[in-house]
Design an enzyme around this catalytic site. Structure first.
Site, PDB file in Angstrom:
ATOM      1  N   THR A  13      -6.840  42.054 -24.143  1.00 20.58           N
ATOM      2  CA  THR A  13      -7.180  41.076 -25.193  1.00 20.58           C
ATOM      3  C   THR A  13      -8.200  41.725 -26.124  1.00 20.58           C
ATOM      4  O   THR A  13      -9.050  42.505 -25.692  1.00 20.58           O
ATOM      5  CB  THR A  13      -7.741  39.768 -24.599  1.00 20.58           C
ATOM      6  OG1 THR A  13      -9.005  40.020 -23.979  1.00 20.58           O
ATOM      7  CG2 THR A  13      -6.774  39.153 -23.589  1.00 20.58           C
ATOM      8  N   GLY A  14      -8.089  41.411 -27.402  1.00 19.70           N
ATOM      9  CA  GLY A  14      -8.936  42.098 -28.378  1.00 19.70           C
ATOM     10  C   GLY A  14      -8.582  43.575 -28.401  1.00 19.70           C
ATOM     11  O   GLY A  14      -9.452  44.441 -28.360  1.00 19.70           O
ATOM     12  N   GLY A  15      -7.289  43.850 -28.484  1.00 24.07           N
ATOM     13  CA  GLY A  15      -6.822  45.239 -28.392  1.00 24.07           C
ATOM     14  C   GLY A  15      -6.500  45.869 -29.732  1.00 24.07           C
ATOM     15  O   GLY A  15      -5.901  46.940 -29.781  1.00 24.07           O
ATOM     16  N   GLY A  18     -11.528  48.969 -32.055  1.00 21.55           N
ATOM     17  CA  GLY A  18     -12.664  49.302 -31.196  1.00 21.55           C
ATOM     18  C   GLY A  18     -12.301  49.668 -29.764  1.00 21.55           C
ATOM     19  O   GLY A  18     -11.349  50.411 -29.498  1.00 21.55           O
ATOM     20  N   ILE A  19     -13.068  49.113 -28.844  1.00 19.19           N
ATOM     21  CA  ILE A  19     -12.940  49.436 -27.417  1.00 19.19           C
ATOM     22  C   ILE A  19     -11.571  49.026 -26.878  1.00 19.19           C
ATOM     23  O   ILE A  19     -10.951  49.762 -26.104  1.00 19.19           O
ATOM     24  CB  ILE A  19     -14.078  48.727 -26.640  1.00 19.19           C
ATOM     25  CG1 ILE A  19     -15.418  49.420 -26.934  1.00 19.19           C
ATOM     26  CG2 ILE A  19     -13.787  48.689 -25.140  1.00 19.19           C
ATOM     27  CD1 ILE A  19     -16.652  48.648 -26.464  1.00 19.19           C
ATOM     28  N   GLY A  20     -11.094  47.863 -27.290  1.00 17.71           N
ATOM     29  CA  GLY A  20      -9.793  47.383 -26.807  1.00 17.71           C
ATOM     30  C   GLY A  20      -8.659  48.285 -27.253  1.00 17.71           C
ATOM     31  O   GLY A  20      -7.781  48.635 -26.455  1.00 17.71           O
ATOM     32  N   SER A 138     -21.666  43.986 -20.922  1.00 17.33           N
ATOM     33  CA  SER A 138     -22.496  44.725 -21.886  1.00 17.33           C
ATOM     34  C   SER A 138     -23.836  45.025 -21.246  1.00 17.33           C
ATOM     35  O   SER A 138     -24.342  44.224 -20.454  1.00 17.33           O
ATOM     36  CB  SER A 138     -22.736  43.894 -23.144  1.00 17.33           C
ATOM     37  OG  SER A 138     -23.680  44.528 -23.985  1.00 17.33           O
ATOM     38  N   TYR A 151     -25.564  36.117 -27.312  1.00 20.40           N
ATOM     39  CA  TYR A 151     -24.580  37.138 -26.929  1.00 20.40           C
ATOM     40  C   TYR A 151     -24.929  37.723 -25.559  1.00 20.40           C
ATOM     41  O   TYR A 151     -24.074  37.848 -24.678  1.00 20.40           O
ATOM     42  CB  TYR A 151     -24.553  38.250 -27.983  1.00 20.40           C
ATOM     43  CG  TYR A 151     -23.702  39.438 -27.588  1.00 20.40           C
ATOM     44  CD1 TYR A 151     -22.321  39.403 -27.763  1.00 20.40           C
ATOM     45  CD2 TYR A 151     -24.273  40.582 -27.019  1.00 20.40           C
ATOM     46  CE1 TYR A 151     -21.534  40.481 -27.392  1.00 20.40           C
ATOM     47  CE2 TYR A 151     -23.494  41.660 -26.647  1.00 20.40           C
ATOM     48  CZ  TYR A 151     -22.129  41.615 -26.838  1.00 20.40           C
ATOM     49  OH  TYR A 151     -21.343  42.678 -26.452  1.00 20.40           O
TER      50      TYR A 151
HETATM   51  N1  LIG Z   1     -19.386  48.168 -29.450  1.00 23.25           N
HETATM   52  C1  LIG Z   1     -20.387  47.997 -28.606  1.00 23.25           C
HETATM   53  O1  LIG Z   1     -21.432  48.616 -28.755  1.00 23.25           O
HETATM   54  C2  LIG Z   1     -20.242  47.080 -27.418  1.00 23.25           C
HETATM   55  C3  LIG Z   1     -21.186  47.181 -26.394  1.00 23.25           C
HETATM   56  C4  LIG Z   1     -21.065  46.350 -25.280  1.00 23.25           C
HETATM   57  C5  LIG Z   1     -20.028  45.447 -25.211  1.00 23.25           C
HETATM   58  N2  LIG Z   1     -19.120  45.364 -26.226  1.00 23.25           N
HETATM   59  C6  LIG Z   1     -18.021  44.405 -26.062  1.00 23.25           C
HETATM   60  O2  LIG Z   1     -16.815  45.104 -26.173  1.00 23.25           O
HETATM   61  C7  LIG Z   1     -15.781  44.210 -26.584  1.00 23.25           C
HETATM   62  C8  LIG Z   1     -15.049  44.820 -27.762  1.00 23.25           C
HETATM   63  O3  LIG Z   1     -15.973  44.966 -28.837  1.00 23.25           O
HETATM   64  P1  LIG Z   1     -15.832  46.103 -29.939  1.00 23.25           P
HETATM   65  O4  LIG Z   1     -17.186  46.679 -30.142  1.00 23.25           O
HETATM   66  O5  LIG Z   1     -14.684  46.984 -29.670  1.00 23.25           O
HETATM   67  O6  LIG Z   1     -15.594  45.169 -31.221  1.00 23.25           O
HETATM   68  P2  LIG Z   1     -14.469  45.127 -32.338  1.00 23.25           P
HETATM   69  O7  LIG Z   1     -14.216  46.474 -32.880  1.00 23.25           O
HETATM   70  O8  LIG Z   1     -14.925  44.046 -33.261  1.00 23.25           O
HETATM   71  O9  LIG Z   1     -13.170  44.667 -31.552  1.00 23.25           O
HETATM   72  C9  LIG Z   1     -13.040  43.370 -31.085  1.00 23.25           C
HETATM   73  C10 LIG Z   1     -11.575  43.110 -30.807  1.00 23.25           C
HETATM   74  O10 LIG Z   1     -11.453  41.809 -30.254  1.00 23.25           O
HETATM   75  C11 LIG Z   1     -10.685  40.997 -31.117  1.00 23.25           C
HETATM   76  N3  LIG Z   1     -11.238  39.668 -31.019  1.00 23.25           N
HETATM   77  C12 LIG Z   1     -12.479  39.225 -31.338  1.00 23.25           C
HETATM   78  N4  LIG Z   1     -12.582  37.913 -31.111  1.00 23.25           N
HETATM   79  C13 LIG Z   1     -11.366  37.518 -30.634  1.00 23.25           C
HETATM   80  C14 LIG Z   1     -10.841  36.286 -30.216  1.00 23.25           C
HETATM   81  N5  LIG Z   1     -11.551  35.141 -30.274  1.00 23.25           N
HETATM   82  N6  LIG Z   1      -9.568  36.249 -29.770  1.00 23.25           N
HETATM   83  C15 LIG Z   1      -8.815  37.368 -29.735  1.00 23.25           C
HETATM   84  N7  LIG Z   1      -9.262  38.552 -30.126  1.00 23.25           N
HETATM   85  C16 LIG Z   1     -10.537  38.625 -30.568  1.00 23.25           C
HETATM   86  C17 LIG Z   1     -10.766  41.651 -32.482  1.00 23.25           C
HETATM   87  O11 LIG Z   1      -9.663  41.356 -33.316  1.00 23.25           O
HETATM   88  P3  LIG Z   1      -9.704  40.081 -34.295  1.00 23.25           P
HETATM   89  O12 LIG Z   1     -11.040  40.077 -34.956  1.00 23.25           O
HETATM   90  O13 LIG Z   1      -8.567  40.311 -35.241  1.00 23.25           O
HETATM   91  O14 LIG Z   1      -9.479  38.907 -33.425  1.00 23.25           O
HETATM   92  C18 LIG Z   1     -10.727  43.106 -32.058  1.00 23.25           C
HETATM   93  O15 LIG Z   1      -9.418  43.496 -31.711  1.00 23.25           O
HETATM   94  C19 LIG Z   1     -16.465  42.874 -26.880  1.00 23.25           C
HETATM   95  O16 LIG Z   1     -16.338  42.035 -25.757  1.00 23.25           O
HETATM   96  C20 LIG Z   1     -17.913  43.302 -27.082  1.00 23.25           C
HETATM   97  O17 LIG Z   1     -18.791  42.235 -26.846  1.00 23.25           O
HETATM   98  C21 LIG Z   1     -19.203  46.164 -27.325  1.00 23.25           C
END
Ligand SMILES: NC(=O)c1ccc[n+]([C@@H]2O[C@H](COP(=O)([O-])OP(=O)(O)OC[C@H]3O[C@@H](n4cnc5c(N)ncnc54)[C@H](OP(=O)(O)O)[C@@H]3O)[C@@H](O)[C@H]2O)c1
Length: 249
Positions: A13-15, A18-20, A138, A151
């Site tokens: 999910t959220g693929g 970024g990380i996904g 996180s 958060y």
């Molecule tokens: N980057 C960091 O430093 C970091 C550190 C610790 C944890 N995290 C966690 O890692 C995960 C991924 O974050 P990321 O940094 O890769 O961010 P990102 O680049 O913003 O990616 C987030 C992904 O999730 C999707 N998404 C967000 N809200 C959603 C929803 N309600 N339903 C379905 N899809 C959703 C986004 O697509 P859409 O916007 O199109 O829905 C996107 O595919 C998150 O849980 C974040 O809290 C990130």
């Protein structure tokens, strides 16, 4: 060398970014068929094109339960089961105590906690015995960060859920683990501040990491693929930090 996830069916999910996205790429490289979700169709389509024929995109908001139903109905009819679930959709923004609104709280907990909970619960009928469930936590859950309390608390909840769910899933041999990234270079991290402040944020965050740099999404993806594989067959209810040491010092 044989691929570690050959014949596995995975959902990230959220693929779409970024990380996904990076994790879906690694899972596909290791032989899995990968379903990815996200809310924005354009990003989803671009991600599917990047990952290749192993990927299928299903547009869905993880905080809307009827949309989750559609995700699992699609996987059920196309693939009949799920072996790997990476519940990763999430994010947050910054708001100091004093300014926190109901909307801010509901949106962040609505996706990071409520959406994640129902993603896992609704996946249960499809999960094969011995499946691997991975949740995105996180380092924020164990560190104080100004203006980031909602958060951070949502990610502490994720870690806690995994402890009890490991017991709820006991009879089925399903492993559940949390991957907790430190700061990782993604659109989500960059989006926390206006464009002109982005480099400053990245530099400041890198300072707090013993390795002196941000993580790359693929570094999280490799850990996700490890937890998804039989190489992690005795790792359960654990939290694996992939943070360059940020939360360990
Ligand atoms: N980057 C960091 O430093 C970091 C550190 C610790 C944890 N995290 C966690 O890692 C995960 C991924 O974050 P990321 O940094 O890769 O961010 P990102 O680049 O913003 O990616 C987030 C992904 O999730 C999707 N998404 C967000 N809200 C959603 C929803 N309600 N339903 C379905 N899809 C959703 C986004 O697509 P859409 O916007 O199109 O829905 C996107 O595919 C998150 O849980 C974040 O809290 C990130």
């Amino acid at each position: 060398m044989s691929k570690k996830l050959a014949n596995k069916i995975a959902l990230v999910t959220g693929g779409s970014t970024g990380i996904g996205l990076a994790s879906a790429q690694v899972l596909a490289e290791q032989g899995a068929k990968v379903y990815i979700t996200g809310r924005r169709q354009e990003e989803l389509d671009a991600a599917v094109a990047l990952i290749g024929p192993a990927a299928t995109g299903i547009r869905a908001d993880a905080s809307v339960l009827s949309e989750l139903d559609n995700v699992f109905a699609t996987i059920a009819s196309e693939s009949g089961r799920l072996d790997v679930l990476f519940a990763n959709a999430g994010g947050g923004d910054m708001m100091p105590l004093g300014d926190i609104t109901e909307e801010h709280f509901d949106r962040i907990f609505g996706t990071n906690v409520r959406g994640l909970l129902f993603t896992v619960q609704k996946a249960l009928p499809l999960l094969s015995n011995g499946a691997s469930v991975i949740l995105t936590g996180s380092t924020a859950a164990v560190k104080g960060t100004a203006s980031f309390s909602v958060y951070s608390a949502s990610k502490a909840a994720v870690r806690s859920l995994a402890r009890s769910w490991a017991l709820d899933l006991k009879e089925r041999g399903i492993r559940i683990n949390v991957v907790s990234p430190g700061p990782v270079r993604t659109p989500g991290l960059g989006g926390l501040v206006p464009e002109e402040q982005r480099q400053g944020l990245f530099d400041a965050l890198a300072e707090g990491v013993p390795l002196g740099r941000l993580g790359e999404p693929q570094e999280i993806g490799k850990t996700v693929a490890f937890l998804a594989s039989d190489d992690a067959s005795f790792i359960n209810a654990a939290e694996i930090y992939v943070d360059g040491g940020q939360a360990q010092i």
